[in-house]
Each structure stands twice: as C-alpha cells, then as structure tokens.
Design a protein around this motif. Structure first.
Motif, mmCIF file in Angstrom:
data_model
loop_
_atom_site.group_PDB
_atom_site.id
_atom_site.type_symbol
_atom_site.label_atom_id
_atom_site.label_comp_id
_atom_site.label_asym_id
_atom_site.label_seq_id
_atom_site.Cartn_x
_atom_site.Cartn_y
_atom_site.Cartn_z
ATOM 1 N N TYR A 230 -23.079 -3.328 38.926
ATOM 2 C CA TYR A 230 -22.762 -4.694 38.491
ATOM 3 C C TYR A 230 -22.468 -5.617 39.674
ATOM 4 C CZ TYR A 230 -20.876 -8.461 35.616
ATOM 5 O OH TYR A 230 -20.671 -9.680 35.019
ATOM 6 N N SER A 231 -21.541 -5.216 40.524
ATOM 7 C CA SER A 231 -21.117 -6.114 41.600
ATOM 8 C C SER A 231 -22.193 -6.316 42.655
ATOM 9 C CB SER A 231 -19.844 -5.585 42.264
ATOM 10 O OG SER A 231 -20.074 -4.331 42.885
ATOM 11 N N ALA A 232 -23.070 -5.312 42.834
ATOM 12 C CA ALA A 232 -24.094 -5.400 43.875
ATOM 13 C C ALA A 232 -25.324 -6.172 43.432
ATOM 14 C CB ALA A 232 -24.503 -3.998 44.319
ATOM 15 N N ASN A 233 -25.341 -6.605 42.175
ATOM 16 C CA ASN A 233 -26.540 -7.277 41.656
ATOM 17 C C ASN A 233 -26.219 -8.611 40.997
ATOM 18 O OD1 ASN A 233 -29.006 -5.313 41.902
ATOM 19 N ND2 ASN A 233 -27.283 -4.033 41.279
ATOM 20 N N GLN A 234 -25.212 -9.282 41.501
ATOM 21 C CA GLN A 234 -24.802 -10.542 40.897
ATOM 22 C C GLN A 234 -25.904 -11.593 40.888
ATOM 23 O OE1 GLN A 234 -21.607 -11.368 39.291
ATOM 24 N NE2 GLN A 234 -22.042 -9.177 39.186
ATOM 25 N N ASN B 103 -20.883 4.095 43.961
ATOM 26 C CA ASN B 103 -20.096 5.015 44.779
ATOM 27 C C ASN B 103 -18.978 5.663 43.975
ATOM 28 O OD1 ASN B 103 -21.523 4.586 47.209
ATOM 29 N ND2 ASN B 103 -20.331 2.742 47.663
ATOM 30 N N SER B 104 -18.915 5.384 42.700
ATOM 31 C CA SER B 104 -17.858 5.920 41.842
ATOM 32 C C SER B 104 -18.240 7.296 41.294
ATOM 33 C CB SER B 104 -17.578 4.967 40.673
ATOM 34 O OG SER B 104 -17.117 3.716 41.129
ATOM 35 N N VAL B 105 -17.211 8.008 40.828
ATOM 36 C CA VAL B 105 -17.411 9.273 40.125
ATOM 37 C C VAL B 105 -17.056 9.039 38.660
ATOM 38 C CG1 VAL B 105 -16.705 11.691 39.939
ATOM 39 C CG2 VAL B 105 -16.827 10.602 42.194
ATOM 40 N N TYR B 106 -17.872 9.555 37.736
ATOM 41 C CA TYR B 106 -17.683 9.310 36.313
ATOM 42 C C TYR B 106 -17.238 10.580 35.589
ATOM 43 C CZ TYR B 106 -20.133 5.071 37.595
ATOM 44 O OH TYR B 106 -20.489 3.900 38.207
ATOM 45 N N LYS C 249 -15.946 2.549 46.637
ATOM 46 C CA LYS C 249 -16.020 1.257 47.306
ATOM 47 C C LYS C 249 -17.233 0.484 46.792
ATOM 48 C CE LYS C 249 -13.657 2.395 51.618
ATOM 49 N NZ LYS C 249 -13.772 2.431 53.111
ATOM 50 N N PRO C 250 -17.186 -0.850 46.889
ATOM 51 C CA PRO C 250 -18.341 -1.647 46.462
ATOM 52 C C PRO C 250 -19.631 -1.166 47.108
ATOM 53 C CG PRO C 250 -16.471 -3.070 46.925
ATOM 54 C CD PRO C 250 -16.065 -1.682 47.354
ATOM 55 N N LEU C 251 -20.670 -1.139 46.346
ATOM 56 C CA LEU C 251 -21.923 -0.521 46.788
ATOM 57 C C LEU C 251 -22.528 -1.215 48.001
ATOM 58 C CD1 LEU C 251 -23.697 1.848 45.924
ATOM 59 C CD2 LEU C 251 -25.045 0.246 44.574
#
Length: 303
Positions: free
Chosen positions: A104-108, A277-280, A296-298
């Motif tokens: 989400y944050s890396a594709n604004q 970079n998250s773990v689900y 951390k943010p991608l």
C-alpha cells in the motif's frame, strides 16, 4: 531512445507516431518506453526499452537489432486495441476480473489511478486478465476511467475479482522439496488434500504464477493447511507472486523476523515484485490473516 525513434521513423509506416514515455509501475519502479500513437486509434501500445538499452550498452546487440526487436514486439501487440475496446463493457469483462495484492505505502502514486481497497498493510487491486488473438498474455488494471465507462461501483468490481479468484483460479501448494522436483498439488479441484511437507514449510501460488500472493484473501484455502497440522500459520511474502507458509507448531523457535524478510527482498527479489517486509499470520480459530510483525516501509532506501 531518441536515436531509436529516429531509426524507427525511417522504416515505419507514417501512420505511426513514436513518442518517448516514462511509465510508473509497482513499488515506484519507472520504466522507459516508446508509445506508438496511430491515427484513428484511441489506444496506443507501449514498448519498454530498458532491457534493450542494457543489451545495446553491453554491445550484445546492435541498433539494427534494437529496432528489429521493437518492430517485432509491436507486431505482437497489433490486436491489443481490439481487446481494450472489448473491456470497455463490464459484462464482457467481469468473468476475466481478477485481483492482485500490492504494497500500500509503496504504491501511492499508481493507486491514485487504480481502483483499490486496503488489506492490512497491502492493497487489493482488481485487473482484467486478457489474452490477445496472437497469444499475448497480459493484464489491464482497473482505473477510475474504466469504472466510469462500466458504470459499476468499485465494491462490486472488487467483490467480483475476489469471487473469480475463489471460483476459477487454480492454486498450487508444494513443499520446498517438491518445488525443486517440479511436483505441485493443485487445490482448486474439490477434495484435493494438502500434501505432506518435510519441516512444515510450503510454497503457495497460482497456476500462472502471477500475483499468487492473493491467496491470503482466501482463508478457506489457508484453513485446510492449518487444520492438517492442527496449527496456526506464519506467512512470509516471498513476492507479489507467491507466499511461503510455515507451520507454527513445527517452527516455534525458528521464525524469520521482519528484518530477515527485508534482507531477502533487497538481495533476491526484483523491486517491482516485492510485496512487503512484514511477516503475516493465519489464526485457525478466527480464520483470518493478520500482521505478525510489521516490517520497515518497502521503498525505504530504494534509489
């Protein structure tokens, strides 16, 4: 690129007008391309030249080769305009609607133009899966302009894409050993059992290996894995195209951290294919996916 365009103009039909473009793709990746506008056509194919440029710089191909390869690619896309015109009608497109998961944050920037819905730290993004008469396999993301043409609300489009994923797409699940041997069990068929996995580690993707990480949107699929092992699941985002699932009960002391996922992304995954970079985590009692550890943010540190 200017030299290529000059060469193209010497050999192409005058009805084509090649134009330099920059296209923003996933995770702020920008590609250089040539758009071929044509009189009387509202849709213009784009040929990306970054890889050709690298080959040319390395003296592996000549300028003549570059121009020839571009013309070959353009010929392959001759029926793209027809496909695009067809998808302007929702009833002709809804059976081919699918979804992808993107960070989400890396594709604004790209999400400003595409229909999307937040999911954890990701975005659900619908697209139309297309195959041209020439056999070219591609996709067209659903944009705000396309929604206006269809006259259908965004939620309906997203729901249709997810339902098509559940009803029509074939997903495979395999142990790491089976992947190396080329063995994969498809679980789209009714009654397909989850295969055994040495060490309790699985790789999951779809048949086309295209945006297969979307399987996180299908808790019923993940639930079969969890029930087989009577355990919750730890999910690693291998890429936008696949996930790695680890049985928690068998790996309680050997779990990768978010910083490990970040290292793997930076060292081994193409930028535009990185998911997070998250773990689900999949909870078998709640039947839902959540974030186990926020990464951390991608795009942090990306050049």
């Amino acid at each position: 690129m200017e030299e290529v365009i000059a060469e193209l103009k010497d050999v192409m039909d005058e009805s084509y007008s090649p134009v330099l473009v920059k296209a923003r793709k996933n995770n702020e990746q920008v590609y250089n391309g040539i758009r071929f506008d044509q009189k009387g056509e509202c849709v213009s194919p784009i040929i990306y030249v970054d890889e050709l440029y690298q080959e040319y710089q390395s003296d592996r191909i000549s300028m003549v080769d570059v121009v020839t390869l571009i013309l070959d690619k353009l010929k392959e896309k001759e029926d793209v305009g027809k496909i695009v015109k067809e998808i302007q009608q929702y009833e002709m497109s809804k059976s081919n609607l699918k979804v992808a998961l993107l960070n989400y944050s890396a594709n604004q920037e790209v999400l400003k133009e595409r229909v999307h819905k937040p999911f954890l730290d990701l975005a659900i993004v619908p697209f139309v899966d297309v195959i041209t008469e020439g056999g070219i396999d591609g996709l067209i993301f659903v944009t705000e302009n396309l929604v206006q043409m269809w006259g259908v609300d965004k939620e309906t489009i997203l729901e249709q894409g997810i339902q098509n994923m559940i009803d029509k797409e074939r997903f495979f699940i395999a142990s790491l050993d089976d992947i190396l041997k080329g063995f994969m069990s498809y679980m789209a068929e009714e009654g397909m059992e989850v295969p055994d996995a040495k060490g309790g580690v699985y790789v999951i993707s779809n048949e086309k290996k295209q945006y297969g990480a979307k399987i996180m949107l299908n808790p019923d699929f993940l639930h079969k894995v969890a029930i087989k092992h009577n355990s919750n699941l730890i999910i690693y985002p291998s890429s936008t195209h696949e996930i790695i699932v680890m049985v928690e009960e068998e790996h309680s002391g050997h779990v990768l951290r978010a910083e490990d996922i970040q290292f793997i992304n930076e060292e081994g995954v193409r930028r535009e294919e990185q998911l997070s970079n998250s773990v689900y985590y999949y909870d078998r009692e709640r039947k839902e996916v959540s974030i186990r550890e926020v990464g951390k943010p991608l795009c942090e540190g990306m050049e």
